[in-house]
Design a protein around this motif. Structure first.
Motif, PDB file in Angstrom:
ATOM      1  N   GLN A  39     -34.092  43.477  32.425  1.00 16.36           N
ATOM      2  CA  GLN A  39     -33.060  43.622  33.452  1.00 16.36           C
ATOM      3  C   GLN A  39     -31.906  44.533  33.043  1.00 16.36           C
ATOM      4  O   GLN A  39     -31.316  45.191  33.898  1.00 16.36           O
ATOM      5  N   VAL A  40     -31.557  44.552  31.776  1.00 19.94           N
ATOM      6  CA  VAL A  40     -30.386  45.319  31.327  1.00 19.94           C
ATOM      7  C   VAL A  40     -30.792  46.605  30.626  1.00 19.94           C
ATOM      8  O   VAL A  40     -30.228  47.672  30.873  1.00 19.94           O
ATOM      9  N   LEU A  41     -31.799  46.513  29.754  1.00 25.23           N
ATOM     10  CA  LEU A  41     -32.168  47.646  28.915  1.00 25.23           C
ATOM     11  C   LEU A  41     -32.627  48.881  29.697  1.00 25.23           C
ATOM     12  O   LEU A  41     -32.258  49.998  29.336  1.00 25.23           O
ATOM     13  N   PRO A  42     -33.410  48.734  30.785  1.00 29.02           N
ATOM     14  CA  PRO A  42     -33.855  49.947  31.493  1.00 29.02           C
ATOM     15  C   PRO A  42     -32.710  50.819  31.999  1.00 29.02           C
ATOM     16  O   PRO A  42     -32.745  52.043  31.871  1.00 29.02           O
ATOM     17  N   SER A  43     -31.660  50.183  32.553  1.00 32.93           N
ATOM     18  CA  SER A  43     -30.541  50.990  33.054  1.00 32.93           C
ATOM     19  C   SER A  43     -29.757  51.604  31.907  1.00 32.93           C
ATOM     20  O   SER A  43     -29.272  52.740  32.009  1.00 32.93           O
ATOM     21  N   LEU A  44     -29.657  50.869  30.781  1.00 35.51           N
ATOM     22  CA  LEU A  44     -28.972  51.444  29.624  1.00 35.51           C
ATOM     23  C   LEU A  44     -29.750  52.633  29.074  1.00 35.51           C
ATOM     24  O   LEU A  44     -29.171  53.667  28.711  1.00 35.51           O
ATOM     25  N   GLY A  97     -37.642  55.714  22.595  1.00 35.24           N
ATOM     26  CA  GLY A  97     -38.729  56.378  23.302  1.00 35.24           C
ATOM     27  C   GLY A  97     -38.555  56.373  24.808  1.00 35.24           C
ATOM     28  O   GLY A  97     -39.143  57.210  25.512  1.00 35.24           O
ATOM     29  N   GLU A  98     -37.748  55.427  25.319  1.00 32.44           N
ATOM     30  CA  GLU A  98     -37.559  55.319  26.760  1.00 32.44           C
ATOM     31  C   GLU A  98     -36.250  55.951  27.233  1.00 32.44           C
ATOM     32  O   GLU A  98     -35.895  55.829  28.404  1.00 32.44           O
ATOM     33  N   LEU A  99     -35.546  56.614  26.336  1.00 30.59           N
ATOM     34  CA  LEU A  99     -34.256  57.219  26.717  1.00 30.59           C
ATOM     35  C   LEU A  99     -34.452  58.353  27.716  1.00 30.59           C
ATOM     36  O   LEU A  99     -35.448  59.080  27.675  1.00 30.59           O
ATOM     37  N   GLY A 100     -33.452  58.495  28.571  1.00 27.15           N
ATOM     38  CA  GLY A 100     -33.464  59.622  29.487  1.00 27.15           C
ATOM     39  C   GLY A 100     -33.265  60.930  28.740  1.00 27.15           C
ATOM     40  O   GLY A 100     -32.866  60.957  27.561  1.00 27.15           O
ATOM     41  N   ASP A 101     -33.529  62.045  29.423  1.00 27.84           N
ATOM     42  CA  ASP A 101     -33.399  63.360  28.807  1.00 27.84           C
ATOM     43  C   ASP A 101     -31.955  63.618  28.371  1.00 27.84           C
ATOM     44  O   ASP A 101     -31.005  63.310  29.093  1.00 27.84           O
ATOM     45  N   GLY A 102     -31.819  64.212  27.192  1.00 25.75           N
ATOM     46  CA  GLY A 102     -30.502  64.656  26.737  1.00 25.75           C
ATOM     47  C   GLY A 102     -29.580  63.577  26.231  1.00 25.75           C
ATOM     48  O   GLY A 102     -28.393  63.832  26.013  1.00 25.75           O
ATOM     49  N   ILE A 103     -30.079  62.351  26.026  1.00 23.32           N
ATOM     50  CA  ILE A 103     -29.220  61.293  25.482  1.00 23.32           C
ATOM     51  C   ILE A 103     -29.261  61.379  23.964  1.00 23.32           C
ATOM     52  O   ILE A 103     -30.317  61.241  23.348  1.00 23.32           O
TER      53      ILE A 103
END
Length: 701
Positions: free
Chosen positions: A141-146, A180-186
């Motif tokens: 619930q929290v980690l995907p948005s982070l 591995g699940e971070l968005g681009d450029g983070i």
């Protein structure tokens, strides 16, 4: 001035201002600090920073977090291993106007509100423990948005990722999933103070921050304030007495490290009796009390905390005056990490190592709880359902692992993809899994090598600081010797190991007080029915509270008992009999025992039987002889409670107690898990004994 140069100058000005808010008006950015900040904020790169304690790694990520937030990016997520570290970091963040929150085991009631603040953009920095990353609710619930919106991800104390490091934690392996699940450029920042070349390479691989695009900033490990010395004293009691004599002469306040919890408690008790302001701090200390003790040390209200490694990473007292080790850690890397707490803002700090002959035994014990053999791990996978979650408690009776080792194995298998943590427990994934035997063999070889290096450090005649720096592959060391000019070897000013005889006797009298409580087992392990044992719930037919002469890890009786157990089997020495009599005389039992019986011992039959005979004679007790093993019954070696109980069922021949009218004293040589005495007491109770009083020469803990 070009726009890029102007923007860079403005950004550095902002960074310098934030540093002054963090560290005071005189603070200035180091060049490597600015290089890291620029890489994270402007270039959005991944970086690995390996710099000594006190260099300012936390300033890099707090300043970067604030600058990124001001430019419209999401909150920074910092994975941090210790509550003490989190408390210090939150306080540091607030000084720079950074809105920080933490999610850990100590603030469960605040989790929902913090989740809301993150969702509403009210938090600049979220500090999480690595264990939270695989909590099902947090993960789903929290980690995907982070992961999608974070401005920066920081992995602090990143050596914990590596099982080559001195403080490997399987939960840290989950961080690579987050990255591995971070968005681009983070951008990603990994930091540690203690890592040699092998650990640096492994951290890079585990976190995915390796490769040509990663910025690696690795500084020297020289600590100009530290005065390193080794004092060789041949007996644990003398070492404790020496410390009691020398403590007031050490500068300021500091930390005294011990290798075990019991040693920390014993030493703190001894020093307190001598009038020193000290307190014990261990992994068993209540979290609220830990915070209070840390505050006492920070405020110089105690001379020292007598601590295990529970007080280490992240504890920040720049003026810490000394670090003493009563017993050597098992590797130079962990030793450097702990001594690095001292002298960060002082001209001089004393660092003293008091090694002991028993250190290797303690190292061996901790090594014995490493990753299990392949067949044991595969059994864990086999018993997991792929659809119905099973709790760790439910799995424990199905495998030959105790609770803590089972948790560790499950965490490693989770990262490897063989199992998954879900609401209600664990499930198998059905994915193929390979046991990496070569890696574990290399780990064992590395562990042995590091232990030998720690022994070599104690004996070396070269500069001690240079020795440690070479063990950590300090990049600023050259091939030619670079002595520090401050350690005992460089100056020739060795600390004397002489101890006043009266002080030794005083310490011996305090530490040699024989006798500790042996709490009875009160609850049967869950799942015994699955092993064919019809026992559950509370234990109603077990022994009464018992006594043990001493712990093997004690500073006083521990050394004597280790010597006794290491020697060939022989009749019990008079001094041990006298100590046992003292313990029995002080025992506040409701009714005195009328008889004594000993458990059959495979390794020490003379020792145990002779003790029974001597106590029967002195105490005028009926000698019931030995409770014999059932012929052909297999030996029990399982550490797991359910398997141990199942293995002990039916292990003894039923005795004849029809003539015994009163409590029975039940003797054993070693109390480990407590289940052997519990199950043996049931046999005596079933045979007619009204009360069983267990007594052992030694215990593990």
């Amino acid at each position: 001035m070009s726009t890029d140069v102007k923007d860079q100058a403005e950004l550095r000005g902002e960074a310098e201002e934030l540093l002054r808010e963090l560290a005071g008006p005189q603070a200035r950015l180091r060049e490597d600090q600015w290089t890291a900040i620029e890489a994270l904020v402007v270039q959005r790169r991944r970086a690995l920073v390996v710099q000594r304690t006190g260099w300012g790694k936390s300033a890099v990520y707090f300043i970067s977090a604030k600058l990124l937030r001001a430019r419209g990016h999401g909150p920074t997520v910092i994975v941090s291993p210790l509550l003490a570290l989190m408390r210090n970091q939150v306080a540091s963040a607030e000084r720079a106007g950074v809105r920080a929150a933490t999610i850990n085991s100590g603030n469960v009631t605040e989790w929902d509100e913090i989740h809301r603040q993150v969702a509403d953009g009210e938090v600049d920095v979220l500090l999480v423990s690595p264990e939270r990353l695989n909590n099902p609710d947090f993960r789903d619930q929290v980690l995907p948005s982070l992961a999608a919106d974070a401005g920066l991800v920081v992995v602090d104390e990143a050596h914990c990722v590596s099982d080559w490091g001195h403080d490997f934690r399987p939960d840290y392996r989950r961080i690579r999933t987050l990255i591995g699940e971070l968005g681009d450029g983070i951008p990603v920042l990994a930091t540690t103070a203690t890592a040699n070349d092998r650990v640096v390479a492994d951290v890079s691989a585990q976190l995915g921050v390796g490769g040509g695009e990663t910025l690696v900033l690795r500084g020297g490990l020289e600590r100009e304030s530290l005065r390193l010395s080794v004092v060789h004293i041949d007996e644990a009691t003398k070492r404790a007495a020496w410390l009691g004599q020398q403590l007031n002469s050490l500068p300021g306040s500091g930390i005294i490290y011990t290798l075990t919890v019991s040693a920390a408690r014993d030493l703190a008790g001894l020093l307190t009796d001598q009038g020193h302001r000290v307190a014990a701090y261990t992994g068993q200390t209540d979290p609220a009390e830990r915070e209070s003790l840390e505050a006492d040390l920070l405020g110089n209200r105690v001379k020292a905390l007598v601590a295990t490694s529970a007080l280490g990473m992240g504890f920040d007292k720049p003026d810490l005056g000394f670090v003493v080790h009563l017993g050597a850690p098992s590797s130079p890397i962990s030793y450097y990490q702990q001594v690095g707490r001292a002298g960060r803002s002082t001209d001089r700090a004393e660092v003293v190592l008091l090694p002991g002959h028993e250190d290797r035994q303690i190292w061996s014990y901790f090594a014995s709880v490493a990753f299990p053999r392949e067949h044991v791990v595969r059994r864990v996978i086999e018993v997991l359902d792929t659809e119905r979650p099973q709790s760790t408690q439910a799995l424990e009776p199905l495998v030959e692992l105790n609770r803590s080792r089972l948790e560790m194995v499950l965490k490693v298998l989770d990262v490897d993809g063989a199992v998954k943590r879900v609401r209600g427990g664990w499930i198998g994934t059905g994915q193929p899994w390979e046991y990496d035997a070569p890696r574990y063999e290399r780990l064992e070889q590395a562990r042995q090598s590091e232990q030998q290096a720690m022994v070599d450090y104690q004996r070396t005649t070269m500069c001690r600081m240079e020795f440690l720096r070479r063990q950590l592959d300090d990049p600023e060391l050259s091939d030619t010797p670079q002595p520090c000019g401050r350690c005992d070897n460089c100056t020739g000013e060795a600390l004397s190991g002489e101890v006043d005889a009266g002080a030794v006797e005083q310490a011996r009298a305090r530490l040699d007080r024989p006798g500790i409580d042996l709490a009875p087992r009160k609850q049967w392990p869950t799942g015994l029915a699955k092993l064919g044992v019809a026992l559950s719930g509370r234990i109603t037919d077990g022994p009464e509270p018992g006594r043990v002469l001493g712990r093997l890890s004690d500073l006083g009786w521990g050394q004597r008992l280790r010597t006794l157990f290491d020697a060939p089997d022989a009749p019990v020495p008079d001094a041990v009999v006298d100590a046992c009599i003292s313990v029995l005389a002080a025992w506040d039992w409701e009714r005195r025992p009328v008889a004594v019986m000993s458990l059959e011992s495979v390794s020490r039959p003379q020792l145990v039987s002779s003790l029974r005979q001597r106590l029967a004679q002195v105490g005028r007790l009926t000698d019931l002889g030995t409770l014999s093993r059932t012929p052909g019954h297999p030996p029990v070696s399982a550490a797991n409670s359910a398997y141990r109980v199942a293995g002990l069922a039916g292990a003894w021949l039923a005795p004849d107690l029809t003539e015994v009218d009163g409590p029975i004293l039940l003797l054993d040589d070693l109390a480990d898990t407590g289940w052997t005495l519990t199950m043996a007491a049931r046999e005596l109770r079933a045979a007619g004994a009204a009360t069983v009083l267990p007594f052992a020469l030694a215990s593990i803990n």
